[in-house]
Enzyme design. Sequence first.
Site, short mmCIF file in Angstrom:
data_model
loop_
_atom_site.label_atom_id
_atom_site.label_comp_id
_atom_site.label_asym_id
_atom_site.label_seq_id
_atom_site.Cartn_x
_atom_site.Cartn_y
_atom_site.Cartn_z
N LYS A 115 0.83 -1.20 0.14
CA LYS A 115 0.07 -0.02 0.16
C LYS A 115 0.86 1.28 -0.07
O LYS A 115 1.95 1.25 0.68
CB LYS A 115 -0.91 -0.08 1.32
N SER A 132 -9.58 2.13 2.72
CA SER A 132 -8.89 2.62 1.79
C SER A 132 -7.72 1.77 1.36
O SER A 132 -7.14 2.27 0.19
CB SER A 132 -7.96 3.77 2.73
N SER A 168 -9.90 -0.58 7.17
CA SER A 168 -9.42 -0.27 5.69
C SER A 168 -8.60 -1.58 5.32
O SER A 168 -8.49 -1.60 3.95
CB SER A 168 -8.71 0.65 5.37
N1 GLN Z 1 -13.14 4.28 6.22
C1 GLN Z 1 -12.90 4.85 7.54
C2 GLN Z 1 -12.15 6.34 7.47
O1 GLN Z 1 -12.61 6.66 6.43
C3 GLN Z 1 -11.45 3.91 7.88
C4 GLN Z 1 -10.28 4.25 7.14
C5 GLN Z 1 -9.22 3.15 7.57
O2 GLN Z 1 -9.36 2.22 8.06
N2 GLN Z 1 -7.83 3.79 7.10
O3 GLN Z 1 -11.58 6.73 8.42
#
Ligand code: GLN
Length: 484
Positions: free
Chosen positions: A76, A151, A175
Site C-alpha cells: 500500500k 482505504s 481499511s
Molecule cells: N473508512 C474509515 C475512514 O475513512 C477507515 C479508514 C481506514 O481504516 N484507514 O476513516
Amino acid sequence: MHTKTLIELSTALHNGDISSVELTQHYLNRINSHNSELNAFITVAEDHALEQARAADSRLQQKTAGRLTGIPLAHKDIFCTEGLRTSCGSKMLDNFIAPYNATVVEKTNAAGMVTLGKTNMDEFAMGSSNETSFYGQVQNPWDKQYVPGGSSGGSAAAVAANLAPIATGTDTGGSIRQPASLCNLTGLKPTYGRISRYGMIAFASSLDQAGPMAHSAEDAALLLNEMAGFDPRDSTSVEQDVPDYSATLNDSIEGLKIGLPKEYFGEGLDPQVAAAVETAIKTYESLGAIIKDITLPNTSLAVPTYYVVAPAECSSNLSRMDGVRFGHRCDDPKDLLDLYQRSRGEGFGEEVKRRIMIGTYALSAGYYDAYYLKAQQCRRLISDDFKQAFNDVDVIMGPTAPTTAFKLGAKTDDPVAMYLADIYTISTNLAGLPGMSIPAGFVKGLPVGLQIIGNYFDEARLLNVAHRYQQATDWHQQSPDNFK
Ligand code: GLN
C-alpha cells in the site's frame, strides 16, 4: 502461475521450477495489461522489482532463501519505500521519494520478497471506497462499476485481479477488512502493537495497524509471520514473541465458542448479506463450533466516537505537511502564512480537509471536554463490551460490512453514508483488537465477507478459525472472470 498459493509458489521457486525473475516478470506483465482497467497501482516498480528478484534468485541458488524469498508482493502506498515514491494517495506527497524504508518494508525485503509496486488508496487512508485518492478511483475487479472498498482499495483490487499474489494494507477503522470483504479476499488487522508503524504514514496513530491482504488464511499467515514483531523505533509496538502463525492453522476448532453480537445483525444490514453470514455460521457449527448470542451494547457509539478520535489525531499528524520540509509547496508564497495556507490548501483533498477541520475543532479549548474527552470515555465503554464478551466466547463473528460493494459515486456526496460502511469494523480499532474478513459467498455476483474478531494477540486463533473454514468451503478460491 498467478492462481497458485504462496506455498505452491515457494515450492516452485525452491525446486528451481521457476525463477523469481520469471515470476516477477509474469506479474509485471499482468500489471501492464490490466492496471489501466483497475487503477490499482500508483507506482509500478519494474526495475526495482527485477533487481530484488535477481537478488532473490541468488539466495535461492545459494540455499540461503527463506519461505517467501522470491515471492512478489504489493505495498500500500502508505508505507515508506526508500528510493520509490510514497504518495499516500495525496497530491501533497506526489513528489515525495521516501529516504528510508518502513519497518514492514524492511522486513519483507529482508525475507527476500519482491516489491512489484505501490498500490492506490484513499488519500491518507481516509475513505471506504478508494474514491478520495488524488490518483483516481479504483475499480472493483468483480464489477468495474463498483468500488473495491477502502482505504486499501488498490491492494484489494491488485490481489483480487491476480496482479500480485499478496499485498499489505493498513486498517484504522476497517481499511483492510472492508476492501477484503468487497473483493473476496482474506484480510487481517492484527492487534494494535503487533506490527510496527514505523515508516507507515500516520493517519490516526492510536488506531492504525498494518496487516496482510491475501487469497487465504494460509497465505495471510505466511506474510504476518514476516510483518509482525517488536520494533524499538515504534514505541507502541509490543514486545511479545511472534508465534509461527502457519503452525497452528490446522488445529481443531471442535468446541470453539463463537459469539454473535445482536447489534451486528440489526437495522442497516442487507438481508442477503445476513443470509450469507448465517450460512457461514452454520458451516462453523458443522465443524464443531458452539454458537452463543452475545451483546456489545455500546456498538452504536463506535462510528461517532471514531469520527472524533480519528480526525483529532489526523489533524495533529498532518500538521507536518506544511510545505516546508517535504511534499507539495505552492508557487511564490508571499510570506510564511501564505506558504502554509496555499501549500495545504492545494495539496490536500476535500475529505482530508474535512477531517482536519473536525479534528481541530474537537481539540480546541472549550470543545475538548465536550468532544474529545467524551469520545475517549466512549472508547473505553466499547473496549469494556469486548472484554465482557470474551469472558464467554473465543471469537466474535458477524458481517464485515453491511452491504456488498456499492456503485462508484454512490456515496461520494454523503460522507455520513460513507462512514457507515465501517460500522462493524470500527469498534475493533477503538478497542485495539484483531479482526479479520474472509470470503463467505456472493450476492448478485459480488463478494460477501465474514468478520472474525479475536481477543488481544489471538491472531493465531483467528487464522486457524479462518483456515478451517477455507478447508470446508471454496469461496476464497473464486476469481473474477476477467482476471483468471
Ligand atoms: N473508512 C474509515 C475512514 O475513512 C477507515 C479508514 C481506514 O481504516 N484507514 O476513516
